[in-house]
Design a protein around this motif. Structure first.
Motif, PDB file in Angstrom:
ATOM      1  N   ALA A  22       0.608  -1.511   0.557  1.00  0.00           N
ATOM      2  CA  ALA A  22      -0.264  -0.054   0.174  1.00  0.00           C
ATOM      3  C   ALA A  22       0.936   1.218   0.102  1.00  0.00           C
ATOM      4  CB  ALA A  22      -0.795  -0.085   1.422  1.00  0.00           C
ATOM      5  N   ARG A  45       1.878   4.800   1.599  1.00  0.00           N
ATOM      6  CA  ARG A  45       1.866   5.319   2.814  1.00  0.00           C
ATOM      7  C   ARG A  45       2.119   6.492   2.845  1.00  0.00           C
ATOM      8  NH1 ARG A  45       7.450   2.929   4.323  1.00  0.00           N
ATOM      9  NH2 ARG A  45       7.921   3.562   2.327  1.00  0.00           N
ATOM     10  N   GLU A  58      -7.825  11.181   6.614  1.00  0.00           N
ATOM     11  CA  GLU A  58      -7.859  10.215   7.221  1.00  0.00           C
ATOM     12  C   GLU A  58      -9.164   8.720   6.267  1.00  0.00           C
ATOM     13  OE1 GLU A  58      -8.453  10.818  10.927  1.00  0.00           O
ATOM     14  OE2 GLU A  58      -7.136   8.027  11.562  1.00  0.00           O
ATOM     15  N   VAL A  68      -8.196   7.915   3.191  1.00  0.00           N
ATOM     16  CA  VAL A  68      -7.216   6.840   2.448  1.00  0.00           C
ATOM     17  C   VAL A  68      -7.809   5.463   2.931  1.00  0.00           C
ATOM     18  CG1 VAL A  68      -5.248   5.630   4.564  1.00  0.00           C
ATOM     19  CG2 VAL A  68      -5.363   8.304   3.566  1.00  0.00           C
ATOM     20  N   LYS A  69      -8.742   5.334   4.454  1.00  0.00           N
ATOM     21  CA  LYS A  69      -9.330   3.992   4.352  1.00  0.00           C
ATOM     22  C   LYS A  69     -10.798   4.003   3.321  1.00  0.00           C
ATOM     23  CE  LYS A  69     -13.520   2.595   7.979  1.00  0.00           C
ATOM     24  NZ  LYS A  69     -14.779   3.498   8.534  1.00  0.00           N
ATOM     25  N   PRO A  95      -8.163   1.330  -0.908  1.00  0.00           N
ATOM     26  CA  PRO A  95      -7.962  -0.221  -0.649  1.00  0.00           C
ATOM     27  C   PRO A  95      -6.322  -0.155  -0.384  1.00  0.00           C
ATOM     28  CG  PRO A  95      -9.772  -0.491  -1.780  1.00  0.00           C
ATOM     29  CD  PRO A  95      -9.317   0.930  -2.088  1.00  0.00           C
ATOM     30  N   ASP A  96      -5.495   0.778  -1.316  1.00  0.00           N
ATOM     31  CA  ASP A  96      -4.221   0.798  -1.690  1.00  0.00           C
ATOM     32  C   ASP A  96      -3.742   1.479  -1.194  1.00  0.00           C
ATOM     33  OD1 ASP A  96      -5.461   2.917  -3.275  1.00  0.00           O
ATOM     34  OD2 ASP A  96      -4.053   2.518  -4.822  1.00  0.00           O
ATOM     35  N   GLU A 129      -2.245   3.258   2.684  1.00  0.00           N
ATOM     36  CA  GLU A 129      -2.290   3.127   4.494  1.00  0.00           C
ATOM     37  C   GLU A 129      -2.312   4.593   4.812  1.00  0.00           C
ATOM     38  OE1 GLU A 129      -0.411  -0.497   4.787  1.00  0.00           O
ATOM     39  OE2 GLU A 129       1.651   0.153   5.265  1.00  0.00           O
ATOM     40  N   LEU A 130      -2.334   5.424   6.556  1.00  0.00           N
ATOM     41  CA  LEU A 130      -1.963   5.813   7.021  1.00  0.00           C
ATOM     42  C   LEU A 130      -1.111   5.518   7.898  1.00  0.00           C
ATOM     43  CD1 LEU A 130      -2.975   9.095   6.886  1.00  0.00           C
ATOM     44  CD2 LEU A 130      -3.906   7.543   9.504  1.00  0.00           C
ATOM     45  N   THR A 148      -8.216   5.989  13.788  1.00  0.00           N
ATOM     46  CA  THR A 148      -7.184   5.208  12.464  1.00  0.00           C
ATOM     47  C   THR A 148      -6.551   4.625  13.560  1.00  0.00           C
ATOM     48  OG1 THR A 148      -7.231   6.409  10.652  1.00  0.00           O
ATOM     49  CG2 THR A 148      -6.385   4.033  10.926  1.00  0.00           C
ATOM     50  N   VAL A 164      -2.151   4.113  14.478  1.00  0.00           N
ATOM     51  CA  VAL A 164      -1.570   5.248  13.604  1.00  0.00           C
ATOM     52  C   VAL A 164      -1.376   6.445  14.332  1.00  0.00           C
ATOM     53  CG1 VAL A 164      -1.168   6.780  11.658  1.00  0.00           C
ATOM     54  CG2 VAL A 164      -2.658   4.265  11.669  1.00  0.00           C
TER      55      VAL A 164
END
Lengths: 328, 328
Positions: free
Chosen positions: B2, B4, B18, B21-22, B25-26, B28-29, B45, B48
């Motif tokens: 993913a 970042r 945020e 990003v959720k 799917p590709d 991530e936080l 999240t 994190v």
């Protein structure tokens, strides 16, 4: 120096390209190529030669971008890979299901010859595709809708002309206002064919033809009309000429999608076109893609491209600096 | 693996990122950075970390793309050039007249450090800019219109809050339906400010304040309201909370243009947005630009970019092959 455009095929689309070149000051028409006897083809631009298609290769040095104006059924699958060997080309291949195959064939011809070939330029595929991609990129949780019309469908008009007793027909595809309104309101209904579009046929019948039988044969025609609510109007040849000579079209691409931690917010993105002339608008998109193809070739790129691969700024005559200062 | 994402600044926009990003799917936080005491910042999240902004550089290896969520007035002119030295960054700089200057500053920081920096991501600048550029590329002979709303303008709401006797205000910008309809019909009128938008203010007044005076002070306020037809409604704090907590927005970009040998055909291109949450939609555009920035960096590009420089396919999670087969 202006971008020198060549036109391969001088029908509705070829004439549209000729007009688009006139209306884009950074382009000039270099040559028109035809499969007919060039002596019989009269073009609008003064001082530009019409050559036979067989001679095109001999004029490769005079043309920066060759625009292929043939049909998607039989012309372009042969022409685009062939001419991509010798020219930077743009076509408007619109057989959606065969685009991956066409892309592969054109790429295999263009790349080893160091040429750029832009395929499927127009409005669908083309501007509508762009809007589907942007809306999906921005709203990954959502649903797409594409509506066409109100506009003349050449394929459906031709189908009606083949019905016994029909002399001429103009078929209009009409998007269903009720469905559009629901989607604009944030609903994401599953719509069947009949709920998305209606069809309206203006028919000139042969003298003495059985009008009820013609109407029955049209509205029950599989694939073309059976799945739609279709209205048939019988008109005279004079009315056809007076009221239905234009080729308007258009349509809507809508994506309704959700954002938020729990997908609690809805958004509707809508793109629409209302076109007086389908071939001239298609030609205008092709002309912008020709500019982009020319620039990509200048930068040393090669291979098959679609409008999804083209940075938007490449399509515009104005400089990057101008676009940032005035349009961003 | 993913992409970042790091978030710099955790207000409305940071929370929107945020959520985006959720929903992608590709992505991530990776981390959130704040100028406040990190211990006081509670994010949505789980797992994190929240760090102080001063520590950001130390976490450069953990972040593929840093999204800068500060304001355009004072934060981004400093932050974007600074962080573009260490990160691939995206911002939503929206001070249109200062974009060329911001671009130059960011480019000078990003390029020598081999980073990609996408500026002015959002919907205006952003999606609206794209549509202005595409429509101008396709219809060089035409006229552009941009309408905003119906939506909450934070700047105008703030201006009203500074009027004596005003406790709270929510200001809605409303596009004029009559102007929209004329343009959709193919007219290209020259419109003055008052003909394009109206303004509507919902105001909570201090107890005992002179309402007539407040209304007068609002509707005559130079730059903000004097050139518009403005309606003022006085409401209670409860009504404000109940009816005006959301941040909806949207608008319309329309270009009407002509084609043909004698410019005899007209075409109308319209793009519109109807957004339940302005910050979440803006964040969704930024997320798509973060994906594109990541890919451009992977390909070895560097320097400042805007959405006008990004091939549309770069914004989408799906592969080029998928897009050609299903969206073109």
């Amino acid at each position: 120096m202006a971008i020198r455009i060549g036109i391969m095929g001088y029908g509705n689309l070829g004439r549209g390209i000729e007009c688009a070149v006139k209306n884009n000051p950074d382009m000039e028409l270099a040559a028109v190529f035809t499969r007919r006897d060039p002596a019989t083809v009269k073009i609008l631009t003064e001082g530009v030669s019409v050559y036979h298609a067989d001679e095109a290769k001999d004029h490769a040095d005079e043309v920066d971008v060759l625009i292929l104006c043939g049909g998607s059924a039989t012309d372009l699958p042969v022409q685009t890979p062939e001419y991509a060997k010798y020219f930077t080309v743009v076509d408007s291949f619109d057989n959606h299901s065969k685009i991956p195959e066409h892309y592969a064939n054109v790429d295999a011809a263009a790349k080893p010859n160091g040429n750029v070939a832009v395929i499927s330029a127009g409005w669908d595929p083309g501007m509508f595709s762009l809007n589907r991609v942007y809306a999906n990129a921005v709203l990954p949780n959502g649903k797409d809708y594409t509506f066409w019309g109100k506009g003349v469908s050449q394929g459906h008009s031709d189908a009606v002309r083949r019905v016994a007793g029909v002399k001429d027909c103009r078929q209009y595809t009409i998007p269903a206002t009720s469905a559009l309104e629901r989607i604009r309101g944030g609903e994401t209904p599953d719509l069947i064919t009949r709920e998305k579009h209606t069809r309206e046929c203006f028919v000139v019948a042969e003298e003495g033809a059985d009008l009820a039988q013609i109407e029955h044969n049209i509205v029950t025609m599989p694939a073309y009309f059976a799945d739609y609510d279709t209205t048939v109007h019988f008109i005279t040849e004079e009315e056809m000429k007076r009221d239905h000579s234009a080729l308007p079209h258009g349509g809507f691409v809508i994506r309704s999608g959700k954002t938020g931690w729990n997908l609690e917010h809805n958004h509707v993105i809508e793109y629409s076109l209302k076109l007086d002339s389908n071939p001239e608008f298609t030609s205008s998109v092709i002309a912008a893609c020709a500019r982009a193809a020319y620039r990509m070739k200048q930068e040393g790129m090669s291979g098959c491209k679609t409008i999804l691969d083209i940075p938007p700024a490449y399509l515009c005559a104005q400089s990057d600096e101008f676009l940032r200062a005035h349009m961003l």
